[in-house]
Design a protein around this motif. Structure first.
Motif, PDB file in Angstrom:
ATOM      1  N   GLY A   1     -72.226 -55.716 122.108  1.00  0.00           N
ATOM      2  CA  GLY A   1     -71.781 -56.890 121.367  1.00  0.00           C
ATOM      3  C   GLY A   1     -70.319 -56.779 120.970  1.00  0.00           C
ATOM      4  N   SER A   2     -69.736 -57.908 120.595  1.00  0.00           N
ATOM      5  CA  SER A   2     -68.363 -57.916 120.096  1.00  0.00           C
ATOM      6  C   SER A   2     -68.368 -57.512 118.628  1.00  0.00           C
ATOM      7  N   ALA A   3     -67.417 -56.662 118.238  1.00  0.00           N
ATOM      8  CA  ALA A   3     -67.363 -56.171 116.861  1.00  0.00           C
ATOM      9  C   ALA A   3     -65.950 -56.294 116.318  1.00  0.00           C
ATOM     10  N   ALA A   4     -65.857 -56.545 115.024  1.00  0.00           N
ATOM     11  CA  ALA A   4     -64.561 -56.570 114.341  1.00  0.00           C
ATOM     12  C   ALA A   4     -64.360 -55.244 113.621  1.00  0.00           C
ATOM     13  N   LEU A   5     -63.161 -54.674 113.759  1.00  0.00           N
ATOM     14  CA  LEU A   5     -62.842 -53.401 113.121  1.00  0.00           C
ATOM     15  C   LEU A   5     -61.994 -53.642 111.884  1.00  0.00           C
ATOM     16  N   VAL A   6     -62.448 -53.092 110.754  1.00  0.00           N
ATOM     17  CA  VAL A   6     -61.700 -53.185 109.498  1.00  0.00           C
ATOM     18  C   VAL A   6     -61.130 -51.805 109.186  1.00  0.00           C
ATOM     19  N   MET A   7     -59.796 -51.702 109.157  1.00  0.00           N
ATOM     20  CA  MET A   7     -59.110 -50.429 108.921  1.00  0.00           C
ATOM     21  C   MET A   7     -58.532 -50.439 107.506  1.00  0.00           C
ATOM     22  N   ILE A   8     -59.035 -49.568 106.643  1.00  0.00           N
ATOM     23  CA  ILE A   8     -58.599 -49.512 105.248  1.00  0.00           C
ATOM     24  C   ILE A   8     -57.585 -48.385 105.079  1.00  0.00           C
TER      25      ILE A   8
ATOM     26  N   ARG B   1     -69.187 -56.261 100.585  1.00  0.00           N
ATOM     27  CA  ARG B   1     -68.574 -57.589 100.556  1.00  0.00           C
ATOM     28  C   ARG B   1     -68.786 -58.311 101.890  1.00  0.00           C
ATOM     29  N   LEU B   2     -68.644 -57.593 102.990  1.00  0.00           N
ATOM     30  CA  LEU B   2     -68.847 -58.201 104.308  1.00  0.00           C
ATOM     31  C   LEU B   2     -70.287 -58.668 104.482  1.00  0.00           C
ATOM     32  N   ARG B   3     -71.225 -57.852 104.061  1.00  0.00           N
ATOM     33  CA  ARG B   3     -72.627 -58.260 104.165  1.00  0.00           C
ATOM     34  C   ARG B   3     -72.904 -59.497 103.317  1.00  0.00           C
ATOM     35  N   GLN B   4     -72.274 -59.539 102.155  1.00  0.00           N
ATOM     36  CA  GLN B   4     -72.465 -60.692 101.267  1.00  0.00           C
ATOM     37  C   GLN B   4     -71.882 -61.956 101.889  1.00  0.00           C
ATOM     38  N   MET B   5     -70.717 -61.844 102.530  1.00  0.00           N
ATOM     39  CA  MET B   5     -70.042 -63.018 103.070  1.00  0.00           C
ATOM     40  C   MET B   5     -70.606 -63.454 104.415  1.00  0.00           C
ATOM     41  N   THR B   6     -71.044 -62.491 105.250  1.00  0.00           N
ATOM     42  CA  THR B   6     -71.397 -62.838 106.631  1.00  0.00           C
ATOM     43  C   THR B   6     -72.863 -62.632 106.984  1.00  0.00           C
TER      44      THR B   6
ATOM     45  N   ASP C   1     -56.842 -53.837  98.316  1.00  0.00           N
ATOM     46  CA  ASP C   1     -56.570 -55.273  98.303  1.00  0.00           C
ATOM     47  C   ASP C   1     -57.387 -55.937  99.410  1.00  0.00           C
ATOM     48  N   LEU C   2     -58.371 -56.746  99.030  1.00  0.00           N
ATOM     49  CA  LEU C   2     -59.276 -57.368  99.988  1.00  0.00           C
ATOM     50  C   LEU C   2     -58.849 -58.772 100.408  1.00  0.00           C
ATOM     51  N   THR C   3     -57.624 -59.164 100.053  1.00  0.00           N
ATOM     52  CA  THR C   3     -57.180 -60.534 100.350  1.00  0.00           C
ATOM     53  C   THR C   3     -57.260 -60.847 101.840  1.00  0.00           C
ATOM     54  N   ALA C   4     -56.699 -59.965 102.686  1.00  0.00           N
ATOM     55  CA  ALA C   4     -56.691 -60.205 104.127  1.00  0.00           C
ATOM     56  C   ALA C   4     -58.108 -60.284 104.682  1.00  0.00           C
ATOM     57  N   LEU C   5     -58.986 -59.451 104.164  1.00  0.00           N
ATOM     58  CA  LEU C   5     -60.370 -59.461 104.627  1.00  0.00           C
ATOM     59  C   LEU C   5     -61.079 -60.744 104.220  1.00  0.00           C
ATOM     60  N   GLU C   6     -60.873 -61.183 102.993  1.00  0.00           N
ATOM     61  CA  GLU C   6     -61.515 -62.412 102.505  1.00  0.00           C
ATOM     62  C   GLU C   6     -61.093 -63.606 103.360  1.00  0.00           C
ATOM     63  N   GLU C   7     -59.819 -63.627 103.770  1.00  0.00           N
ATOM     64  CA  GLU C   7     -59.310 -64.753 104.549  1.00  0.00           C
ATOM     65  C   GLU C   7     -59.854 -64.753 105.976  1.00  0.00           C
TER      66      GLU C   7
ATOM     67  N   ALA D   1     -62.758 -63.055 107.172  1.00  0.00           N
ATOM     68  CA  ALA D   1     -64.179 -62.770 107.385  1.00  0.00           C
ATOM     69  C   ALA D   1     -64.958 -63.960 107.935  1.00  0.00           C
ATOM     70  N   ALA D   2     -64.766 -65.135 107.346  1.00  0.00           N
ATOM     71  CA  ALA D   2     -65.557 -66.298 107.763  1.00  0.00           C
ATOM     72  C   ALA D   2     -65.320 -66.640 109.231  1.00  0.00           C
ATOM     73  N   THR D   3     -64.047 -66.610 109.648  1.00  0.00           N
ATOM     74  CA  THR D   3     -63.728 -66.923 111.046  1.00  0.00           C
ATOM     75  C   THR D   3     -64.264 -65.857 111.984  1.00  0.00           C
ATOM     76  N   LEU D   4     -64.113 -64.575 111.604  1.00  0.00           N
ATOM     77  CA  LEU D   4     -64.589 -63.486 112.453  1.00  0.00           C
ATOM     78  C   LEU D   4     -66.095 -63.545 112.647  1.00  0.00           C
ATOM     79  N   ALA D   5     -66.820 -63.932 111.598  1.00  0.00           N
ATOM     80  CA  ALA D   5     -68.283 -63.952 111.670  1.00  0.00           C
ATOM     81  C   ALA D   5     -68.795 -64.898 112.741  1.00  0.00           C
ATOM     82  N   GLU D   6     -67.975 -65.869 113.138  1.00  0.00           N
ATOM     83  CA  GLU D   6     -68.388 -66.821 114.158  1.00  0.00           C
ATOM     84  C   GLU D   6     -68.233 -66.259 115.570  1.00  0.00           C
ATOM     85  N   HIS D   7     -67.499 -65.138 115.702  1.00  0.00           N
ATOM     86  CA  HIS D   7     -67.172 -64.633 117.037  1.00  0.00           C
ATOM     87  C   HIS D   7     -67.637 -63.201 117.296  1.00  0.00           C
TER      88      HIS D   7
END
Length: 677
Positions: A82-89, A165-170, A127-133, A135-141
């Motif tokens: 599957g396609s996956a998004a990588l979050v680098m903290i 947070r990701l589980r809560q949003m997506t 700072d989760l600002t970039a992730l919050e912005e 997440a919704a779009t990434l969850a569609e793809h």
């Protein structure tokens, strides 16, 4: 109270094996079914239904089901998943160039989040600002997320916050790097986490298929999965960490070899239809790849058996070089469908075509060669060129001889492309067919095998002579060649284990003299220092001769043909936890790993807390993985340099290993979604 019946299943590249096992009898019944790659549950059903019927037991008497599989390995090798998004903290763009991460990422999206920790586990601003912005779009793809934090092995707090947070949003599955490895090396840990996220939907589908099948048969027992190091984990844990199942099948074979032979020191070679897997047993255990398993060209942080895989098996393609005065034979590495197998399913088409080719006065270029569509034209066939589609359509639903299919030389290139994409299988003579010709195997159509070898035997060499006097003599030559290539593969593996100057056994004149026992003033010989264990359905036919070539004792256990399925049920649950004690910036000690960071002012107190934490965490992980009454052992690795004549603890690593047999109890009949964890 009598021991429960155990069901072991192994899904290999060619066969799906199943065994009913119980102590002290051992293997009560065993069965094989051809693996159905487009729907693995069909192959599983064929093998399991047969083995239950043979054993005469009721499905309700099965107390444990254990599965080994090549699915994760094949998916990574073939670039699937599957396609996956990588979050680098706490990482930067430059970190993608390290550890092969950029190549593994491909076109999958990546989000950089400020944060992470320092070497002591102290938090940097998150700072989760970039992730919050995003997440919704990434969850569609994407189908899953992978989260990797800077020094997360010293403090996973930021990974946990991002995961929640990701589980809560997506609502999508999320994998954290600290859950997969406690080793330093952020980019490679991120790569491992990314690959794990891609595998989640693949292993999830397999386990769901197994669940549904077992439920339909009334099998109510825990379902376990073999990890790449040979240990067992619960199906629920395998859903969360599917990356740990890479090399599951070969690892199960090694566990099975140890159980079936009782040998602590051996070279184990497992020959299947597609490949031969070879590893060395020392102290009853296979050596693990120290730097992590390499699969699909990616160096992961997954602990898995150290083995070598060769494209050599019963279904290997036979190559005959007839250009010189002395024809030569080589095998593999490509797998093709044996003539005897395809004729077993399509006897009239295959036999009539072979008869027609035999009546021709001259040998044809494509004699005894067929092609058949795999049935996977969608979605794999999307994007095919017009000429590719036309060739695929001409195949239809049954086997077609290559001389009828290929209308020009250029179409051979097109056909090879379709084969590489998994849309077409080639069919021809193989070592399995040779055994049918010689009467050593008979499960398929021996007549087709014999006629195929007759066609190939009448090909002409450079001097205009037939390359073999008869089908039987050509079949003997193929068996001899597989024996020799197997010996070279075993020898190459053992030489690599010994280290030193590399030698290629297939090209070394000295090795050739030794394997052939060629006489001379200087006698050349080879001897292994331990027995050679042969596994696989055809091991008894090849490995006594292989062992003689290598000067080794030959051991082929009675159930060598299902050693992988045996290994799946006799294995143990093993959980390993690392806890680190290091000097803090304030003069005390930091306890990190397996929980929140803690401070201790004295070394003795820090070590005591670390031991307690490691032991408790190992027991908890073993229980989550399905262990019953696990036992813990502790190892301590101390870095205590001498500073001005006084040894001082710089860092200590406490490794707790919990080992136990899996629980035998009623299985949760409902499928578990990975996103629910």
């Amino acid at each position: 109270m009598s021991s429960p019946y155990l069901l072991g299943i192994d899904t290999g590249g060619t066969y799906t094996d199943a065994v009913i096992f119980r102590e002290p009898e051992g293997v009560v019944a065993k069965a094989k079914s051809l693996t159905t790659r487009n729907d693995l549950s069909l192959g599983i059903a064929g093998a399991v239904d047969s083995v239950i019927a043979q054993s005469g037991i009721l499905p309700s008497q099965i107390g444990l089901v254990s599965l080994s599989t090549t699915l994760a390995t094949n998916a990574l090798v073939e670039g699937q998943g599957g396609s996956a998004a990588l979050v680098m903290i706490g990482f930067s763009q430059e970190d993608l160039a390290r550890g092969g991460l950029q190549e593994a990422l491909g076109r999958d999206p990546v989000v950089f989040v400020p944060g992470g920790h320092d070497v002591h586990g102290n938090e940097l601003p998150l700072d989760l600002t970039a992730l919050e912005e995003a997440a919704a779009t990434l969850a569609e793809h994407v189908s899953a997320f992978a989260v990797a934090g800077y020094f997360a092995v010293r403090n996973p707090a930021h990974e946990v916050r991002v995961r929640d947070r990701l589980r809560q949003m997506t609502g999508l599955p999320v994998t954290c790097s600290h859950e997969l490895s406690s080793r330093l090396g952020g980019p490679r840990r991120a790569l491992t986490t990314l690959l794990n996220a891609r595998l989640v939907p693949i292993i999830d589908r397999l386990i769901n298929a197994c669940d549904r099948f077992l439920d339909s048969r009334g099998v109510a027992a825990p379902l376990m999965v073999v990890r790449g190091d040979g240990a067992l984990i619960s199906a629920a844990e395998a859903r969360l960490r599917p990356i740990e199942t890479i090399l599951s099948g070969p690892a199960a074979s090694l566990v099975g070899a140890r159980h079936l032979t009782g040998l602590d020191r051996a070279v184990v070679s497992d020959i299947g239809g597609t490949t031969t897997d070879i590893a060395v047993l020392e102290g009853g255990l296979p050596r693990l790849a120290e730097e992590g398993a390499i699969v699909g060209g990616h160096r992961t942080m997954v602990e898995a058996v150290a083995l070598q895989t060769f494209g050599l098996g019963g279904d290997s393609e036979v190559h005959i070089d007839d250009r010189g005065l002395t024809p030569s034979i080589t095998l593999g590495p490509r797998r093709i469908l044996p003539l005897s197998l395809i004729a077993h399913h399509h006897p009239e088409v295959i036999i009539s075509t072979l008869e027609k080719q035999l009546k021709a006065q001259r040998p044809g270029r494509h004699d005894a060669r067929f092609a058949v569509a795999t049935g996977l034209a969608s979605p794999a066939a999307q994007g095919l060129r017009t000429q590719d589609q036309a060739l695929l359509q001409r195949l239809g639903s049954g086997p077609v001889s290559l001389d009828a299919l290929l209308q020009s030389a250029s179409e051979k290139v097109l056909l090879d492309g379709l084969v590489a994409r998994g849309l077409v299988h080639l069919c021809g003579i193989t070592p399995s067919d040779a055994l049918h010709v010689l009467g050593l195997q008979g499960q398929w159509n021996a007549e087709a095998a014999r006629r195929g070898f007759e066609l190939c035997a009448r090909r002409r060499d450079g001097g205009g002579r037939a390359i073999a006097p008869s089908a039987a003599e050509l079949a003997e030559a193929v068996v001899t060649r597989l024996t020799r290539q197997s010996a070279e593969a075993v020898l190459a593996t053992c030489l690599a284990e010994d280290g030193g100057e590399p030698i290629d056994p297939s090209t070394s004149p000295a090795v050739d003299r030794a394997l052939r026992r060629t006489p001379g003033i200087v006698g050349m010989s080879i001897a292994l220092d331990r027995p050679l264990v042969g596994l696989g359905a055809s091991a008894a036919l090849y490995y006594p001769a292989v062992a003689r070539m290598l000067g080794a004792e030959s051991v082929v256990p009675a159930d060598a043909d299902v050693a992988n399925a045996v290994g799946a049920v006799v294995g143990e649950v093993r959980a390993v936890v690392n806890v680190v004690v290091s000097i803090s910036g304030e003069g005390g000690f930091v306890i990190s790993g397996a929980g929140e960071n803690r401070l201790a002012s004295e070394e003795a107190e820090a070590m005591k807390q670390a031991r307690q934490r490691a032991r408790a965490a190992a027991l908890a992980r073993a229980a989550a993985a399905g262990a019953n009454d696990a036992v813990v052992t502790l190892e301590e690795h101390l870095d205590r340099p001498d500073v001005e004549g006084s040894p001082r603890l710089l860092e200590a690593r406490i490794v707790a290993t919990a080992v136990g047999r899996p629980r035998v109890a009623a299985r949760d009949m409902g499928a578990v979604s990975p996103s629910a964890h």
